[in-house]
Each structure stands twice: as structure tokens, then as C-alpha cells.
Design a protein around this motif. Sequence first.
Motif, PDB file in Angstrom:
ATOM      1  N   ARG A   1       2.345 -14.512  -7.663  1.00 50.02           N
ATOM      2  CA  ARG A   1       2.104 -14.830  -9.075  1.00 50.02           C
ATOM      3  C   ARG A   1       0.702 -14.396  -9.480  1.00 50.02           C
ATOM      4  N   ILE A   2       0.583 -13.767 -10.640  1.00 50.84           N
ATOM      5  CA  ILE A   2      -0.694 -13.285 -11.163  1.00 50.84           C
ATOM      6  C   ILE A   2      -1.006 -14.061 -12.434  1.00 50.84           C
ATOM      7  N   CYS A   3      -2.114 -14.800 -12.416  1.00 54.03           N
ATOM      8  CA  CYS A   3      -2.469 -15.672 -13.524  1.00 54.03           C
ATOM      9  C   CYS A   3      -3.865 -15.331 -14.039  1.00 54.03           C
ATOM     10  N   SER A   4      -4.137 -15.679 -15.284  1.00 57.79           N
ATOM     11  CA  SER A   4      -5.403 -15.303 -15.903  1.00 57.79           C
ATOM     12  C   SER A   4      -5.829 -16.357 -16.923  1.00 57.79           C
ATOM     13  N   SER A   5      -7.141 -16.442 -17.126  1.00 53.93           N
ATOM     14  CA  SER A   5      -7.677 -17.336 -18.158  1.00 53.93           C
ATOM     15  C   SER A   5      -7.808 -16.636 -19.504  1.00 53.93           C
TER      16      SER A   5
ATOM     17  N   ILE B   1       5.031 -11.522 -10.283  1.00 53.11           N
ATOM     18  CA  ILE B   1       5.188 -12.090 -11.623  1.00 53.11           C
ATOM     19  C   ILE B   1       3.844 -12.097 -12.336  1.00 53.11           C
ATOM     20  N   ASP B   2       3.761 -11.374 -13.439  1.00 53.80           N
ATOM     21  CA  ASP B   2       2.581 -11.380 -14.301  1.00 53.80           C
ATOM     22  C   ASP B   2       2.762 -12.490 -15.334  1.00 53.80           C
ATOM     23  N   GLU B   3       1.885 -13.510 -15.293  1.00 52.79           N
ATOM     24  CA  GLU B   3       2.023 -14.683 -16.162  1.00 52.79           C
ATOM     25  C   GLU B   3       0.962 -14.731 -17.262  1.00 52.79           C
TER      26      GLU B   3
ATOM     27  N   THR C   1      13.002  -0.433  -1.816  1.00 54.21           N
ATOM     28  CA  THR C   1      12.176  -1.234  -2.719  1.00 54.21           C
ATOM     29  C   THR C   1      11.384  -2.281  -1.953  1.00 54.21           C
ATOM     30  N   ARG C   2      10.078  -2.231  -2.113  1.00 53.68           N
ATOM     31  CA  ARG C   2       9.174  -3.192  -1.476  1.00 53.68           C
ATOM     32  C   ARG C   2       8.875  -4.365  -2.407  1.00 53.68           C
ATOM     33  N   ALA C   3       8.837  -4.087  -3.735  1.00 55.14           N
ATOM     34  CA  ALA C   3       8.476  -5.129  -4.695  1.00 55.14           C
ATOM     35  C   ALA C   3       9.097  -4.836  -6.052  1.00 55.14           C
ATOM     36  N   ILE C   4       9.347  -5.900  -6.799  1.00 51.95           N
ATOM     37  CA  ILE C   4       9.819  -5.814  -8.180  1.00 51.95           C
ATOM     38  C   ILE C   4       8.805  -6.526  -9.061  1.00 51.95           C
ATOM     39  N   PHE C   5       8.423  -5.875 -10.139  1.00 46.40           N
ATOM     40  CA  PHE C   5       7.402  -6.412 -11.042  1.00 46.40           C
ATOM     41  C   PHE C   5       8.040  -6.869 -12.344  1.00 46.40           C
ATOM     42  N   ILE C   6       7.755  -8.125 -12.741  1.00 45.81           N
ATOM     43  CA  ILE C   6       8.240  -8.650 -14.013  1.00 45.81           C
ATOM     44  C   ILE C   6       7.106  -9.375 -14.728  1.00 45.81           C
ATOM     45  N   CYS C   7       7.269  -9.592 -16.019  1.00 47.25           N
ATOM     46  CA  CYS C   7       6.379 -10.453 -16.795  1.00 47.25           C
ATOM     47  C   CYS C   7       7.119 -11.735 -17.148  1.00 47.25           C
ATOM     48  N   ASN C   8       6.449 -12.850 -17.033  1.00 48.55           N
ATOM     49  CA  ASN C   8       7.021 -14.133 -17.441  1.00 48.55           C
ATOM     50  C   ASN C   8       5.951 -14.966 -18.144  1.00 48.55           C
ATOM     51  N   PRO C   9       6.056 -15.130 -19.470  1.00 45.38           N
ATOM     52  CA  PRO C   9       7.136 -14.639 -20.317  1.00 45.38           C
ATOM     53  C   PRO C   9       7.123 -13.118 -20.452  1.00 45.38           C
ATOM     54  N   THR C  10       8.246 -12.618 -20.968  1.00 40.68           N
ATOM     55  CA  THR C  10       8.398 -11.183 -21.116  1.00 40.68           C
ATOM     56  C   THR C  10       7.368 -10.630 -22.104  1.00 40.68           C
ATOM     57  N   ASN C  11       7.156  -9.336 -22.026  1.00 37.97           N
ATOM     58  CA  ASN C  11       6.229  -8.673 -22.944  1.00 37.97           C
ATOM     59  C   ASN C  11       6.883  -7.361 -23.398  1.00 37.97           C
TER      60      ASN C  11
END
Length: 418
Positions: free
Chosen positions: A237-241, A211-213, A174-184
Amino acid sequence: MQDNLKNLHTNSYHSFRKYLDEVYYVHAKTPVIPLSLGYPISKVFPLPNQVLEKLNPFEKNGTEKIRPGYGWEAGSQPLRETILKFENTRHSTHYTLENICMTAGGSYGINRVMEHLFCQMKSDKNEVLIVAPTFYRMLNRFEEYAIVKNYFTQRINLFQPTVRDLEKLDLSRTRAIFICNPTNPGYNYVHKKNLQDLIEFLNKKKIYLIIDEVGDNFFHSVYFRYPKHIQSKYVIRICSSSKAYQLAEYRLGYIIADSHFIGTKTNGFVKLIGDDMGNPPLAANDAWQYILESETEWISEGRINSRNEYQKATKTNEINARNKCNLVIESLQKSYYVTDIIIPDASFNVTFQWKSKRIFSDFEFFKQLLQSKHVSLVPCSGFGFDAKQNYMRLTFAVPDDVLQKGLLNILEFLDEIN
């Protein structure tokens, strides 16, 4: 659920596409109560005039505003500096310009992170673990970059991953683990102690935590802040407007990560962005900068007294969202046939479970509700749930009369199918 995970990402993606095709087809022929949008209908949570003025391409005298044209590979430096001040104030971090790169929204950012991590940064590890449930619609290209594995979390933990969960898995590749925060689709924040333990556990194994935020908005309880470990070499961390500030049409987002990952215009993630699109979008940067400056000032004062128009509008919108959320929960609780409600910490969605003597899958529920009551919900098989678990996601970011009518129709439908 864990016995059928090999193709969960593919099956969930196609389930979501099937839902989209059906709702678009019906909506083209008859009006639909849109409780499935996953995004606020315009003017439900109105932006203040100061933001709208900055989005206006004309000055007050009618002349054209100066337009930015081309820009930096990493994105606008004034905006990046504003984002850093916002992030460091909110989370007590110490990010610098070397830790941030702008992107064309969240989904584009996710794919470029995967491309850089698996195709450009050399490693003998070639697997990504997706923590489900999640928004598989945006993860369909993961297979182009890595071998995809899935892990479905437990309801008792609010569908959040734990170190105990991960210790049971083979993470050797495993190279990476992907999660959403908050969860979806539940929209619960990962508990701080849980998140800190996850980061420490993955750091030791040199596994990246992505982390998808994107769902971090419209707070219903406590304003979320990360633990100190969030600024880690192995956290991206991945953030969006798009949802937090209702600027989706401008495709604005950013990545925050270790400087080695971000790189410069001659190497790393920044070079990939520059080579791919020249520079991230510069449209609406002034508006987002004003928003974040207002947020930062507000956070530094405890987010209590709202001084400028943006802060006042945001406070009003958050109260409005909280009231809508409570209305949905209270309405669903009235039905004997609603067996579970996931109470969200943030955003504008509520996920619930139902039972029926005549319908036995979430897609069939969605389809019959759409055809007979003209109400659209999202079947959660598109997020990784088993269709027979009967979970649906409801978006309440619609006008009050539309929401009330939709809830009434849902309750009538539940009675009719039992």
C-alpha cells in the motif's frame, strides 16, 4: 479499448504532459479558472491553527524551534508508531513497525517499490500490469524496471478491476498489478468483496497487488475501511499526506507491506531508502503526527462527535467538499450535452463525459474551452481514456465564486459547440 493497450502508458503520459504545457502557456498570459489542479487551492479547506502552529518553525516567543536534522532510514519512529495506531484502528489490522517505511511522498514511493520489487527481489517474472484508467503521469518510469502491460476496465464496474477481468489475461509473467483506490479519475472505492476476491486470487498466483491510496480523502459517503485480507504478504500500500492532509509541499508518505518486503536498514526496502536518500523527510512530522492522533481518536468513537479543533475543521471541510461536489453534479446534469457523470465516493474531483457536433476529442475540447472561456479542465486521455470518448476531470477544490463562474462558462461552452 483493449485492442490498443501496448503503448497506452506512454501515450497517456504524453497526453497529460501536452495538457500541462498548454495550460501553463495560456495561464502565463491571461487569468485562468483553475478547475484542473487536482489539489485544493490554499484556504479552500483550511487547516486548523493547531496544525499551522506545528508547521511554524518558530516558537510563540519568536525563538527557533528545535529542528530534527538527520533521522532513521525507515523514518521517524514516533510518527511511524502513530501511523500504525491509525491504520490498525481504521482497518482492524495488526501492522507493526516491521510493516512500515516512510518515503518522500507517493510518487517517490511508487518508484522505489518498483525498483525494489523488480531490480532487487529476484524473480523470473518481469511484467507489471497497470489497471487503467489511472494517473499515468506518475507511472512513466515503470518501463525502467519492468515490462509494462495495461488493462482498461469497464464503466459498468466503475472502472474497477475484477477477478473475472484478470482471469481473461495471461498473467504467467506478471510480478505485480497496480491499481488506485479510490480510482483515478473517477474516485470510487474498490468494492470490499471485489477487493477481497482480488487479493485471494493474486495470493494464489504469488502476484503483488500495489495499491496507490493518494486519493483517499474528503469522504462524500461512507468512511472507507479495508476488508481483513488487506494485511497480506502480497499487498503493498502506498499512502501520502499530500491530498488527504494538504501537506503536499513537505513530500511525506509511507509504504505498508509485509515485513519481508520492508526489511531493515541492512536489507530490503528500508535499505533502499537509506541508500537513496539517507532518511525520509522529517519536516512537518509533528504536524502529521498530531493530525493522525486526532483522526485515530475520532475513528475510535465512530467519527461522529468532533472534539478537538482538527476534528471540527475536518468535519466542516468534508461538508464543504460534499456541497461543492453536489453543486458540480447538479450543474452538469442541467446540460443535455453532458452524457455521463461519474459520481465520486471521495476526493475533490468529478469526471464527466460530453458530446458535441463540432468537437471530437477531449484535448480539442480542453483547448477551445481554455482559449474561449479561460476555464481549465483535464482531458482524460491523460488517464488512459480514448480521446474520442470525451471524458474530462473537473477539480472543485476552489473558492465558491470561482467554481460557480467556471461551471457557468462550461455550460455556455457546451451550448456553443452544439
